[in-house]
Design a protein around this motif. Structure first.
Motif, PDB file in Angstrom:
ATOM      1  N   MET A 360      -5.667  -5.946   9.207  1.00 31.48           N
ATOM      2  CA  MET A 360      -5.718  -5.444  10.583  1.00 31.48           C
ATOM      3  C   MET A 360      -5.031  -4.084  10.667  1.00 31.48           C
ATOM      4  SD  MET A 360      -4.575  -7.248  14.124  1.00 31.48           S
ATOM      5  CE  MET A 360      -5.465  -8.737  13.821  1.00 31.48           C
ATOM      6  N   ARG A 361      -5.855  -3.043  10.816  1.00 28.05           N
ATOM      7  CA  ARG A 361      -5.316  -1.687  10.956  1.00 28.05           C
ATOM      8  C   ARG A 361      -5.557  -1.150  12.362  1.00 28.05           C
ATOM      9  NH1 ARG A 361      -4.145  -0.380   5.730  1.00 28.05           N
ATOM     10  NH2 ARG A 361      -5.598  -1.140   4.147  1.00 28.05           N
ATOM     11  N   SER A 362      -6.285  -1.936  13.173  1.00 31.49           N
ATOM     12  CA  SER A 362      -6.583  -1.522  14.538  1.00 31.49           C
ATOM     13  C   SER A 362      -6.135  -2.627  15.493  1.00 31.49           C
ATOM     14  CB  SER A 362      -8.092  -1.293  14.672  1.00 31.49           C
ATOM     15  OG  SER A 362      -8.467  -1.369  16.023  1.00 31.49           O
ATOM     16  N   GLU A 458      -3.262  10.910  10.686  1.00 30.42           N
ATOM     17  CA  GLU A 458      -2.528  10.265   9.591  1.00 30.42           C
ATOM     18  C   GLU A 458      -2.242  11.230   8.433  1.00 30.42           C
ATOM     19  OE1 GLU A 458      -3.669   6.143   8.436  1.00 30.42           O
ATOM     20  OE2 GLU A 458      -3.831   7.013   6.438  1.00 30.42           O
ATOM     21  N   GLU A 459      -3.264  12.013   8.076  1.00 33.52           N
ATOM     22  CA  GLU A 459      -3.093  12.872   6.894  1.00 33.52           C
ATOM     23  C   GLU A 459      -2.193  14.082   7.167  1.00 33.52           C
ATOM     24  OE1 GLU A 459      -5.753  12.361   8.616  1.00 33.52           O
ATOM     25  OE2 GLU A 459      -6.913  14.192   8.966  1.00 33.52           O
ATOM     26  N   ARG A 460      -1.883  14.357   8.431  1.00 37.05           N
ATOM     27  CA  ARG A 460      -0.981  15.476   8.752  1.00 37.05           C
ATOM     28  C   ARG A 460       0.417  14.973   9.136  1.00 37.05           C
ATOM     29  NH1 ARG A 460      -3.749  20.053  10.925  1.00 37.05           N
ATOM     30  NH2 ARG A 460      -1.684  21.028  10.836  1.00 37.05           N
ATOM     31  N   ALA A 461       0.618  13.653   9.143  1.00 35.67           N
ATOM     32  CA  ALA A 461       1.881  13.089   9.653  1.00 35.67           C
ATOM     33  C   ALA A 461       3.090  13.610   8.893  1.00 35.67           C
ATOM     34  CB  ALA A 461       1.827  11.564   9.582  1.00 35.67           C
ATOM     35  N   SER A 462       2.957  13.769   7.577  1.00 36.68           N
ATOM     36  CA  SER A 462       4.140  14.125   6.781  1.00 36.68           C
ATOM     37  C   SER A 462       4.613  15.557   7.056  1.00 36.68           C
ATOM     38  CB  SER A 462       3.833  13.956   5.293  1.00 36.68           C
ATOM     39  OG  SER A 462       2.776  14.817   4.947  1.00 36.68           O
ATOM     40  N   GLU A 463       3.769  16.386   7.676  1.00 36.67           N
ATOM     41  CA  GLU A 463       4.215  17.740   8.048  1.00 36.67           C
ATOM     42  C   GLU A 463       5.257  17.688   9.174  1.00 36.67           C
ATOM     43  OE1 GLU A 463       0.889  20.241   9.158  1.00 36.67           O
ATOM     44  OE2 GLU A 463      -0.365  19.206   7.680  1.00 36.67           O
ATOM     45  N   TYR A 464       5.173  16.642   9.978  1.00 33.35           N
ATOM     46  CA  TYR A 464       6.007  16.560  11.177  1.00 33.35           C
ATOM     47  C   TYR A 464       7.106  15.498  11.089  1.00 33.35           C
ATOM     48  CZ  TYR A 464       2.438  19.527  13.126  1.00 33.35           C
ATOM     49  OH  TYR A 464       1.597  20.583  13.334  1.00 33.35           O
ATOM     50  N   VAL A 503      -2.929   7.991  13.216  1.00 30.21           N
ATOM     51  CA  VAL A 503      -4.316   7.666  13.565  1.00 30.21           C
ATOM     52  C   VAL A 503      -5.197   7.979  12.357  1.00 30.21           C
ATOM     53  CG1 VAL A 503      -6.203   8.127  15.173  1.00 30.21           C
ATOM     54  CG2 VAL A 503      -3.833   8.180  15.976  1.00 30.21           C
ATOM     55  N   ASP A 504      -5.805   6.938  11.790  1.00 29.77           N
ATOM     56  CA  ASP A 504      -6.591   7.137  10.564  1.00 29.77           C
ATOM     57  C   ASP A 504      -8.044   7.498  10.904  1.00 29.77           C
ATOM     58  OD1 ASP A 504      -8.015   4.828  11.157  1.00 29.77           O
ATOM     59  OD2 ASP A 504      -6.870   3.565   9.786  1.00 29.77           O
ATOM     60  N   ALA A 505      -8.867   7.573   9.866  1.00 33.09           N
ATOM     61  CA  ALA A 505     -10.223   8.101  10.053  1.00 33.09           C
ATOM     62  C   ALA A 505     -11.182   7.092  10.669  1.00 33.09           C
ATOM     63  CB  ALA A 505     -10.767   8.566   8.702  1.00 33.09           C
ATOM     64  N   THR A 506     -10.855   5.816  10.655  1.00 31.18           N
ATOM     65  CA  THR A 506     -11.861   4.825  11.073  1.00 31.18           C
ATOM     66  C   THR A 506     -11.495   3.994  12.298  1.00 31.18           C
ATOM     67  OG1 THR A 506     -10.881   3.262   9.533  1.00 31.18           O
ATOM     68  CG2 THR A 506     -12.779   4.515   8.729  1.00 31.18           C
ATOM     69  N   ARG A 510     -12.951   8.192  18.575  1.00 34.18           N
ATOM     70  CA  ARG A 510     -12.932   9.180  19.654  1.00 34.18           C
ATOM     71  C   ARG A 510     -11.532   9.753  19.869  1.00 34.18           C
ATOM     72  NH1 ARG A 510     -15.923   6.932  24.271  1.00 34.18           N
ATOM     73  NH2 ARG A 510     -17.835   7.488  23.187  1.00 34.18           N
ATOM     74  N   TYR A 511     -10.513   8.901  19.728  1.00 34.79           N
ATOM     75  CA  TYR A 511      -9.132   9.377  19.863  1.00 34.79           C
ATOM     76  C   TYR A 511      -8.815  10.364  18.744  1.00 34.79           C
ATOM     77  CZ  TYR A 511      -4.107   9.216  20.854  1.00 34.79           C
ATOM     78  OH  TYR A 511      -2.808   9.539  21.173  1.00 34.79           O
ATOM     79  N   ARG A 512      -9.355  10.061  17.578  1.00 35.09           N
ATOM     80  CA  ARG A 512      -9.157  10.950  16.431  1.00 35.09           C
ATOM     81  C   ARG A 512      -9.806  12.315  16.663  1.00 35.09           C
ATOM     82  NH1 ARG A 512      -7.522  10.937  11.031  1.00 35.09           N
ATOM     83  NH2 ARG A 512      -8.766  12.576  10.101  1.00 35.09           N
ATOM     84  N   LEU A 513     -11.027  12.274  17.217  1.00 41.01           N
ATOM     85  CA  LEU A 513     -11.708  13.538  17.546  1.00 41.01           C
ATOM     86  C   LEU A 513     -10.867  14.385  18.495  1.00 41.01           C
ATOM     87  CD1 LEU A 513     -15.502  12.797  18.250  1.00 41.01           C
ATOM     88  CD2 LEU A 513     -14.509  14.244  16.458  1.00 41.01           C
ATOM     89  N   LEU A 514     -10.239  13.707  19.465  1.00 40.42           N
ATOM     90  CA  LEU A 514      -9.403  14.428  20.429  1.00 40.42           C
ATOM     91  C   LEU A 514      -8.189  15.062  19.728  1.00 40.42           C
ATOM     92  CD1 LEU A 514      -8.739  15.208  23.351  1.00 40.42           C
ATOM     93  CD2 LEU A 514      -7.528  13.029  23.567  1.00 40.42           C
ATOM     94  N   LEU A 515      -7.545  14.290  18.849  1.00 33.90           N
ATOM     95  CA  LEU A 515      -6.399  14.839  18.106  1.00 33.90           C
ATOM     96  C   LEU A 515      -6.830  16.032  17.248  1.00 33.90           C
ATOM     97  CD1 LEU A 515      -4.643  11.526  17.057  1.00 33.90           C
ATOM     98  CD2 LEU A 515      -3.470  13.453  18.134  1.00 33.90           C
ATOM     99  N   GLU A 516      -8.009  15.923  16.647  1.00 36.37           N
ATOM    100  CA  GLU A 516      -8.522  17.032  15.822  1.00 36.37           C
ATOM    101  C   GLU A 516      -8.770  18.262  16.688  1.00 36.37           C
ATOM    102  OE1 GLU A 516     -10.766  14.365  12.357  1.00 36.37           O
ATOM    103  OE2 GLU A 516     -11.928  15.227  14.004  1.00 36.37           O
ATOM    104  N   ALA A 517      -9.376  18.047  17.853  1.00 34.09           N
ATOM    105  CA  ALA A 517      -9.672  19.174  18.756  1.00 34.09           C
ATOM    106  C   ALA A 517      -8.372  19.832  19.222  1.00 34.09           C
ATOM    107  CB  ALA A 517     -10.485  18.685  19.952  1.00 34.09           C
TER     108      ALA A 517
END
Ligand SMILES: [Fe+2]
Length: 567
Positions: A360-362, A458-464, A503-506, A510-517
Motif C-alpha cells: 500500500m503506497r496510496s 519524490e525524486e526531488r525530496a532529497s534536495e530539500y 509524491v511518487d509517479a503512480t 493529477r496531484y503530481r502534475l500540479l507539483l511538476e507545474a
C-alpha cells in the motif's frame, strides 16, 4: 474470500478486502461529520459494499479487531482506581457506561448489521485480537517479506504494546506489555494536563514540544514512566490514573511535581511548552528503548509500526534514525481505524486466502465522485465552473498558487487515515514567509504554533529534506536542509523540521502534475498541503467541499477538472 473489517470503537471505520487486496476503506467520521466518532460504522460499511457492488450477504466473513470478552483486566483496574481515587468515580462511571454500550453492540452485531445495512443475512462475525489486527494493518501491506513489528497504542483488550517478528504471514509475538502500563495513555494524560483533548489532540502537544525545553524530563522519567531492563516500561499509577477516566488522568501528586494543569482557554506559557517537550522526549526514549530491544531480539533491519502512537511522526523519525533499522513502514491509517482493515487482512491470512498481497503506497480507498456529480453540486450552490484538461488545469492552478492564492483541491478517492494527501487538500505556496498567518487568517482557526506540512516530488525530496526514503503518508518529520530553509519557510517548523509527504509517479497522477507545474514555474516542486476541512472532519462529498470553500476566503476550488474562482 471477501472480508469486511469493521470497528465500532473510537475512530470507527470499515474496510473491504478480497484475498488480501483492499477494495475500499473509509472512516465513519467522514460520513456522519463527527470527528473520531464512536459508532457502528453503518455509512462506511454501506460505502464499502457499494464500491465492490455487493450486498452484506455476499461477504464471506465480518472481522472485528476486538475480543470484547477479554476485558476483565480493565474492570479490575477501574475498580482499583475508584477505590484509590473516589473523586474520579463520576467520570469513570460515565465512561464505563459508554464502553458498555460499545461492547453490547458487538455482542448483538450480526442482528444490528442485517437490520441497518441492507436487510440481507450477515455472516457470523469473527472477533480478533486487537494488536494482531494492528500488526496485519501494517505488515500485510508493507513492502517487506520479513520485518520486526512494534505496536503501541492506548490499550487493546488488556495490553498496550506488542513486539513481534513477521516472516511473510507467520507472526511470532515476542513480548506484550499489559495494562495499566501504556505509553499512549501517558501521552494522552499529558495532552489532557495541557488543556487539550486526550486521544485527539496529541499532535498539538507534539507541535508545541518544539518550542519547549525538556526540563521536566528527569521528573517524568523517575516518577511517572520508568524504563525496565527487559525492553519494557512501567507507569506509576499512583500518580497517573487513567484506566477509565476520560477527563482527568493525573493525581494531586502529579500536580505537585509539574504544577497546576492548564485549562482549555488559558494562555499557553513557557512552562506548558516545557512540559510538552519533556513528555515528547520521554515518549521518544520509551519507543527507542522498545525498538532497540526489538532490533536486538530479531536481528532484522526493517520495521513495521502501527497503533495510535505511530501518528507521532517526530518519534517515528527518531526510531528510523536511531534504533538500528534500515527501512520503516507505517500505514496511512496507523490508529484504530486502521485496525478495521487489519482485522479483514488478519482473518484473510488465518483462513489461508491471502493470495493477492499488495504493497500500500496510496491512501486512496474512500469514496469518489463523477464529474456530473460534481457539476450538479456546483449548480446547487449557484457556482459556474470552467472545465480544463489536466495540463492546462495544473498550469493555471500552479500560477495562482505562485501568486499567493489558496486552492481547495478535491480529487478522486478520499484518503484512508487522518491526512489530506492530495485528494482532499488545501494547497498554498510554501515559499512565502507569511503564508502560515495568511492561512490561519483566511481559513483555519487553529493554534498559531502548529506547523503546516509540505508535499514534494519524490525524486526531488532529497534536495530539500534529509529524508532517507519515501514518506507517502506524511508520517515522518525530518530535518529541512539548511540550503532549503529559506526557500520554503512556510513549511519549516520552529526546530527546523518538516512533516514531509513524498509524491511518487503512480499513486496520485493529477496531484503530481500540479507539483511538476509548480516546480516548472517557480523552481520549487514543493507545495504546502493541509487537509481540506475547517473545524470538522475532512470533506468527503462535492457538496461538503463547496460548503467548506464558501465558508473560507480561499480564492479557488478544483473538483476533478472543474475550476471555480471566487469573484
Ligand atoms: Fe489500537
Amino acid at each position: 474470500m471477501l472480508i469486511l473489517g469493521l470497528s465500532n470503537m473510537r475512530d470507527a471505520a470499515a474496510a473491504l478486502v478480497e484475498n488480501g487486496r483492499v477494495i475500499a476503506a473509509a472512516e465513519e467520521e467522514r460520513f456522519v461529520r463527527v470527528k473520531h466518532v464512536t459508532a457502528l460504522p453503518v455509512q462506511a460499511i454501506r460505502f464499502c459494499l457499494r464500491a465492490a457492488g455487493v450486498r452484506l450477504c455476499d461477504v464471506d466473513a465480518v472481522a472485528v479487531p476486538w475480543k470484547y470478552w477479554q476485558i476483565g483486566r480493565r474492570g479490575a483496574l477501574a475498580l482499583g482506581s475508584m477505590l484509590r481515587s473516589p473523586q474520579l468515580c463520576w467520570v469513570k462511571g460515565k465512561r464505563s457506561a459508554e464502553r458498555g454500550r460499545e461492547w453490547m453492540e458487538l455482542v448483538f452485531l450480526r442482528g444490528h448489521l442485517t437490520r441497518l445495512i441492507d436487510g440481507t443475512a450477515c455472516p457470523k462475525p469473527v472477533f480478533l485480537d486487537h494488536h494482531l489486527c494492528h500488526i496485519a494493518s501494517t505488515v500485510f501491506v508493507s513492502p517487506f517479506d520479513r520485518a520486526a513489528v512494534l505496536i503501541v497504542d492506548g490499550a487493546s483488550e488488556a495490553h498496550t504494546t506488542m513486539l513481534a517478528r513477521a516472516d511473510n504471514q507467520d507472526i511470532q509475538v515476542l513480548q506484550r506489555i499489559p495494562l495499566p502500563h501504556s505509553a499512549g495513555q501517558f501521552y494522552a494524560g499529558i495532552t489532557s494536563y495541557l488543556g487539550f483533548k486526550p486521544d485527539q489532540d496529541e499532535y498539538i502537544v507534539m507541535g508545541l514540544a518544539a518550542y519547549g525545553k525538556p526540563r521536566f524530563a528527569p521528573v517524568l522519567r523517575e516518577q511517572v514512566l520508568r524504563l525496565l531492563p527487559n525492553g519494557g516500561f512501567e507507569l506509576n499509577t499512583r500518580i497517573f490514573d487513567f484506566h477509565m477516566a476520560r477527563h482527568r488522568f493525573f493525581s494531586h501528586e502529579f500536580l505537585r511535581l509539574l504544577g497546576l494543569n492548564r485549562q482549555p482557554e488559558e494562555e499557553i506559557t513557557q512552562r506548558h511548552r516545557d512540559v510538552a517537550a519533556s513528555a515528547q522526549m520521554v515518549l521518544e526514549e520509551t519507543l527507542l528503548h522498545l525498538a532497540h530491544h526489538l532490533h536486538q531480539q530479531t536481528g532484522l533491519d526493517r520495521l513495521c509500526l502501527a497503533g495510535g502512537v505511530a501518528y507521532n511522526c517526530v518519534a517515528n523519525s527518531r526510531l528510523w534514525r536511531e534504533a538500528g533499522f534500515r527501512e520503516i513502514y507505517i500505514p496511512s491509517a496507523a490508529g484504530d481505524s486502521g485496525a478495521a482493515m487489519g482485522a479483514a487482512l488478519w482473518l484473510t491470512s488465518r483462513r489461508g486466502s491471502l493470495t493477492e498481497r499488495m504493497v500500500m503506497r496510496s491512501a486512496s480507498w474512500g469514496p469518489e465522485f463523477t464529474e456530473p456529480e460534481c457539476l450538479a453540486a456546483l449548480e446547487r450552490a449557484g457556482l459556474r465552473p470552467k472545465r480544463l484538461p489536466d495540463d492546462q488545469l495544473c498550469e493555471k492552478v500552479a500560477c495562482e498558487l505562485a501568486n499567493g492564492r489558496l486552492v481547495c483541491w478535491f480529487q478522486g478517492r478520499m484518503e484512508w487515515g487522518p491526512r489530506g494527501l492530495g485528494n482532499r487538500s488545501l494547497l498554498a505556496d510554501p515559499r512565502r514567509e507569511d503564508m502560515r498567518e495568511l492561512i490561519n487568517a483566511k481559513v483555519k482557526l487553529r493554534e498559531p504554533f502548529r506547523p503546516f506540512a509540505p508535499s514534494v516530488l519524490e525524486e526531488r525530496a532529497s534536495e530539500y529534506f534529509d529524508l532517507p526514503s519515501p514518506s507517502p503518508f506524511m508520517l515522518l518529520t525530518v530535518p529541512v536542509r539548511p540550503s532549503a530553509k529559506g526557500l520554503i519557510p512556510a513549511v519549516v517548523h520552529v526546530d527546523g523540521s518538516a512533516r514531509v509527504q513524498t509524491v511518487d509517479a503512480t499513486s496520485n497522477p493529477r496531484y503530481r502534475l500540479l507539483l511538476e507545474a509548480f516546480g516548472r514555474q517557480t523552481g520549487v516542486p514543493v507545495l504546502l498541503n493541509t487537509s481540506f476541512n475547517v473545524n470538522e472532519p475532512i470533506v468527503c462529498t462535492p457538496d461538503e467541499a463547496i460548503n467548506c470553500f464558501l465558508r473560507t476566503e480561499v480564492e479557488w476550488l478544483v473538483l476533478g477538472n472543474l475550476l471555480v474562482g471566487k469573484t
